[in-house]
Design a protein around this motif. Structure first.
Motif, PDB file in Angstrom:
ATOM      1  N   ILE A  38      56.329  38.543  27.685  1.00  0.00           N
ATOM      2  CA  ILE A  38      54.765  37.940  27.782  1.00  0.00           C
ATOM      3  C   ILE A  38      54.765  37.028  28.765  1.00  0.00           C
ATOM      4  N   ILE A  39      54.853  36.109  28.997  1.00  0.00           N
ATOM      5  CA  ILE A  39      54.609  34.803  29.420  1.00  0.00           C
ATOM      6  C   ILE A  39      54.770  35.620  31.478  1.00  0.00           C
ATOM      7  N   LYS A  40      55.828  35.425  31.393  1.00  0.00           N
ATOM      8  CA  LYS A  40      56.079  35.607  32.600  1.00  0.00           C
ATOM      9  C   LYS A  40      55.559  36.587  33.089  1.00  0.00           C
ATOM     10  N   GLU A  41      55.006  38.053  32.587  1.00  0.00           N
ATOM     11  CA  GLU A  41      54.260  38.926  32.879  1.00  0.00           C
ATOM     12  C   GLU A  41      53.206  38.738  33.546  1.00  0.00           C
ATOM     13  N   ARG A  42      52.783  37.668  31.939  1.00  0.00           N
ATOM     14  CA  ARG A  42      51.012  37.325  32.992  1.00  0.00           C
ATOM     15  C   ARG A  42      51.250  36.483  34.088  1.00  0.00           C
ATOM     16  N   LYS A  43      51.940  35.494  34.275  1.00  0.00           N
ATOM     17  CA  LYS A  43      52.220  34.911  35.660  1.00  0.00           C
ATOM     18  C   LYS A  43      52.357  36.138  36.645  1.00  0.00           C
ATOM     19  N   ALA A  44      53.031  36.847  36.763  1.00  0.00           N
ATOM     20  CA  ALA A  44      53.149  37.718  37.745  1.00  0.00           C
ATOM     21  C   ALA A  44      51.979  38.552  38.158  1.00  0.00           C
ATOM     22  N   TRP A  45      50.893  38.799  36.947  1.00  0.00           N
ATOM     23  CA  TRP A  45      49.400  39.536  37.028  1.00  0.00           C
ATOM     24  C   TRP A  45      48.634  37.775  37.303  1.00  0.00           C
ATOM     25  N   ARG A  46      48.449  36.809  37.622  1.00  0.00           N
ATOM     26  CA  ARG A  46      47.398  35.923  37.741  1.00  0.00           C
ATOM     27  C   ARG A  46      48.555  35.649  39.212  1.00  0.00           C
ATOM     28  N   ASP A  47      49.959  36.057  39.838  1.00  0.00           N
ATOM     29  CA  ASP A  47      49.807  35.747  41.267  1.00  0.00           C
ATOM     30  C   ASP A  47      48.844  37.037  41.497  1.00  0.00           C
ATOM     31  N   LYS A  48      49.251  38.280  41.101  1.00  0.00           N
ATOM     32  CA  LYS A  48      48.385  39.070  42.049  1.00  0.00           C
ATOM     33  C   LYS A  48      46.948  39.251  42.183  1.00  0.00           C
ATOM     34  N   LEU A  49      46.466  37.835  41.724  1.00  0.00           N
ATOM     35  CA  LEU A  49      44.903  37.951  41.419  1.00  0.00           C
ATOM     36  C   LEU A  49      44.788  36.860  42.867  1.00  0.00           C
ATOM     37  N   ARG A  50      45.735  36.355  42.729  1.00  0.00           N
ATOM     38  CA  ARG A  50      45.493  35.049  43.845  1.00  0.00           C
ATOM     39  C   ARG A  50      45.101  36.205  45.580  1.00  0.00           C
ATOM     40  N   GLU A  51      46.891  36.577  45.089  1.00  0.00           N
ATOM     41  CA  GLU A  51      47.010  37.461  46.435  1.00  0.00           C
ATOM     42  C   GLU A  51      45.463  38.098  46.614  1.00  0.00           C
ATOM     43  N   LEU A  52      44.819  39.106  45.959  1.00  0.00           N
ATOM     44  CA  LEU A  52      43.910  39.693  46.068  1.00  0.00           C
ATOM     45  C   LEU A  52      42.509  39.171  46.154  1.00  0.00           C
ATOM     46  N   VAL A  53      42.661  37.497  45.495  1.00  0.00           N
ATOM     47  CA  VAL A  53      41.594  36.779  46.261  1.00  0.00           C
ATOM     48  C   VAL A  53      41.290  36.115  48.181  1.00  0.00           C
ATOM     49  N   ALA A  54      42.876  36.063  48.282  1.00  0.00           N
ATOM     50  CA  ALA A  54      43.079  35.817  49.523  1.00  0.00           C
ATOM     51  C   ALA A  54      42.950  37.031  50.705  1.00  0.00           C
ATOM     52  N   GLU A  55      43.419  38.077  50.208  1.00  0.00           N
ATOM     53  CA  GLU A  55      43.025  39.443  50.821  1.00  0.00           C
ATOM     54  C   GLU A  55      41.571  39.628  51.137  1.00  0.00           C
ATOM     55  N   VAL A  56      40.720  39.389  50.136  1.00  0.00           N
ATOM     56  CA  VAL A  56      39.131  39.622  50.095  1.00  0.00           C
ATOM     57  C   VAL A  56      39.513  38.443  50.756  1.00  0.00           C
ATOM     58  N   GLU A  57      39.359  37.176  51.122  1.00  0.00           N
ATOM     59  CA  GLU A  57      38.781  36.720  52.202  1.00  0.00           C
ATOM     60  C   GLU A  57      38.700  36.687  53.541  1.00  0.00           C
ATOM     61  N   THR A  58      40.210  37.558  53.244  1.00  0.00           N
ATOM     62  CA  THR A  58      40.410  38.038  55.629  1.00  0.00           C
ATOM     63  C   THR A  58      39.614  39.058  55.561  1.00  0.00           C
ATOM     64  N   TYR A  59      39.412  39.820  54.444  1.00  0.00           N
ATOM     65  CA  TYR A  59      38.499  41.568  54.577  1.00  0.00           C
ATOM     66  C   TYR A  59      36.578  40.630  54.756  1.00  0.00           C
ATOM     67  N   THR A  60      36.786  40.142  54.601  1.00  0.00           N
ATOM     68  CA  THR A  60      34.766  39.091  54.566  1.00  0.00           C
ATOM     69  C   THR A  60      35.175  38.699  55.919  1.00  0.00           C
ATOM     70  N   GLN A  61      35.967  37.579  56.615  1.00  0.00           N
ATOM     71  CA  GLN A  61      36.123  37.435  57.706  1.00  0.00           C
ATOM     72  C   GLN A  61      36.181  38.602  58.758  1.00  0.00           C
ATOM     73  N   GLU A  62      36.577  39.508  58.430  1.00  0.00           N
ATOM     74  CA  GLU A  62      36.838  40.329  59.890  1.00  0.00           C
ATOM     75  C   GLU A  62      35.583  41.620  59.172  1.00  0.00           C
ATOM     76  N   GLN A  63      35.107  41.692  58.414  1.00  0.00           N
ATOM     77  CA  GLN A  63      33.716  42.704  57.658  1.00  0.00           C
ATOM     78  C   GLN A  63      34.273  44.114  57.229  1.00  0.00           C
ATOM     79  N   ASN A  64      35.681  43.973  57.105  1.00  0.00           N
ATOM     80  CA  ASN A  64      36.393  45.077  56.398  1.00  0.00           C
ATOM     81  C   ASN A  64      35.800  45.580  55.515  1.00  0.00           C
ATOM     82  N   LEU A  65      35.179  46.780  55.433  1.00  0.00           N
ATOM     83  CA  LEU A  65      34.866  47.846  54.122  1.00  0.00           C
ATOM     84  C   LEU A  65      35.270  48.502  53.799  1.00  0.00           C
ATOM     85  N   LYS A  66      36.553  48.640  54.579  1.00  0.00           N
ATOM     86  CA  LYS A  66      37.459  49.621  53.676  1.00  0.00           C
ATOM     87  C   LYS A  66      38.754  48.639  52.952  1.00  0.00           C
ATOM     88  N   GLY A  67      38.713  47.644  53.354  1.00  0.00           N
ATOM     89  CA  GLY A  67      39.225  46.781  52.960  1.00  0.00           C
ATOM     90  C   GLY A  67      38.887  45.783  51.642  1.00  0.00           C
TER      91      GLY A  67
END
Length: 170
Positions: A38-67
């Motif tokens: 369980i704990i390893k799966e939750r760690k992977a879940w937290r990592d996915k959320l962190r990656e997603l936040v970084a992508e959203v930050e990039t999409y915001t800078q690019e003003q990428n609506l599809k992203g």
């Protein structure tokens, strides 16, 4: 006490001590399995959320609506659809394209950050042992009292039984 009674008391104590040890070993084994899965799966879940936040930050800078739309689709499946705090994260993400400003992005990142911190604290709490040394000592003392009482009752019953046999034989 006769030597047979002493031997019986020692054997009873050894059996009960073995049972207690087996119970605590089982609890430790279950805890390890939980941590490994369980704990390893939750760690992977937290990592996915962190990656997603970084992508959203990039999409915001690019003003990428599809992203942003793609990030929302991935975010929806990672979050709890009935939790109001999780729904607020999705709403914060949806505010970003309205003005492409840093404040909306910051609100989104803050909400995700709070969720990650909350999950991290919950994961730490779940890995701690819930049996305190005081509880273990109290359980051991209670078991000791039960053993003593049962041996005493058994000895008294044997004395009465032996007395009855002597009376019948007389």
């Amino acid at each position: 006490m006769e030597s047979n009674e002493i031997l019986a008391a020692i054997l009873n104590s050894a059996v009960i001590a073995s049972m207690i040890t087996a119970l605590f070993s089982k609890a430790q084994s279950d805890k390890s399995a939980k941590i490994d899965n369980i704990i390893k799966e939750r760690k992977a879940w937290r990592d996915k959320l962190r990656e997603l936040v970084a992508e959203v930050e990039t999409y915001t800078q690019e003003q990428n609506l599809k992203g942003i739309a793609s990030a929302e689709a991935r975010l929806v499946v990672l979050l709890n659809p009935v939790d109001r705090d999780d729904l607020a994260i999705i709403k914060a993400l949806n505010k970003i394209p309205a003005g492409w400003d840093k404040e909306c992005l910051q609100e989104f990142m803050d909400r995700v950050s709070y969720l990650l911190k909350h999950d991290w604290e919950r994961a730490k709490q779940e890995t701690t042992t819930r049996i305190s040394p005081q509880t273990l000592a109290l359980a051991s003392f209670f078991l000791f009292l039960v053993i003593i009482t049962s041996e005493r009752t058994l000895l008294e019953w044997n004395d009465v039984h032996d007395l009855n046999l002597k009376c019948k034989n007389s």
